[in-house]
Design an enzyme around this catalytic site. Sequence first.
Site, mmCIF file in Angstrom:
data_model
loop_
_atom_site.group_PDB
_atom_site.id
_atom_site.type_symbol
_atom_site.label_atom_id
_atom_site.label_comp_id
_atom_site.label_asym_id
_atom_site.label_seq_id
_atom_site.Cartn_x
_atom_site.Cartn_y
_atom_site.Cartn_z
ATOM 1 N N SER A 145 23.644 44.856 -19.214
ATOM 2 C CA SER A 145 25.084 44.881 -19.505
ATOM 3 C C SER A 145 25.353 45.880 -20.616
ATOM 4 C CB SER A 145 25.539 43.492 -19.963
ATOM 5 O OG SER A 145 26.866 43.549 -20.449
ATOM 6 N N TYR A 159 24.682 36.234 -25.496
ATOM 7 C CA TYR A 159 24.655 36.914 -24.191
ATOM 8 C C TYR A 159 24.239 38.378 -24.374
ATOM 9 C CZ TYR A 159 26.577 39.245 -20.038
ATOM 10 O OH TYR A 159 26.748 40.023 -18.924
#
Length: 250
Positions: A145, A159
């Site tokens: 990501s 995350y």
Amino acid sequence: MQNKKVAIITGGSRGIGAATAKLFAKKGYAICINYKTQSTPAQKLTQDILDLGTACIAVQADVSIEEDVNRLFSTVDKELGTVSVLVNNAGMLKPQSKLVDMTADRINEVLINNVTSYFLCSREAVKRMSTSTGGSGGVIVNVSSGAAKSGSPNEYIDYAASKGAIDTLTRGLSLEVASEGIRVNCVRPGLIYTDMHADGGEPNRVQRLESIIPLGRGGQVTEVAEAIYWLASEKSSFSTNNYLDLAGGL
Ligand code: NAP
């Protein structure tokens, strides 16, 4: 038994994974869609792919659990043949929070779902792909990501850090298995229109942030799928330890 290439897409029932499964199916791969709990979208997508005339199975398995990962891969061995492409895509996040409010349970849940899972699935893929143990080689594509670079302050540092670990996994594993016929590449999407943002407590997060994206919009799942496919295909045959940012310029 094996007459076509086999792709396993973890978290392949929804969002980026579903778009990737459809694209690989159109390119002629036999497909394993993995999911964790929601069987309805997995079954629907499986039928859509079967309707294309392509072999497809859906396998429920929580890829953060070792026994489930072992069962996922042995099911594919039996029903489709040896995996040639693994897309490590299954991932999750928790409601937006600052670090000061994060519990150990939350942090560990994010890490095992987003990091341990990629390690376990990569292990099973390497066992089957490695030319050093009689395999025919293969490709692993990890879905990281843009958060790995931004750190996602005030939203989900846990995350973001889990995705930083995926970049490091990609680097280490790509170098470890380069001489065994296995390429390992990575995509770093950012702000893609999927249901994941609702899990973070803000379904319209991408729309809120469109104005800071240089291209002026969020990304579509198909745009990420195309990059994953390219990194897995022979078109990128000299590419390993590669990181493709898909974040509209962020
Ligand atoms: P999504 O729409 O929320 O779909 C998540 C998928 O992963 C579902 O198929 C879900 O299965 C599955 N899954 C979650 N945990 C699992 C587990 N432990 N075992 C097996 N399957 C599991 O997610 P998405 O937005 O497409 O994200 C896909 C990947 O892209 C993730 O790794 C995410 O971190 C990454 N990413 C997304 C964005 C974005 O803006 N959307 C940006 C950067 C990176 P169920 O349906 O059964 O729950």
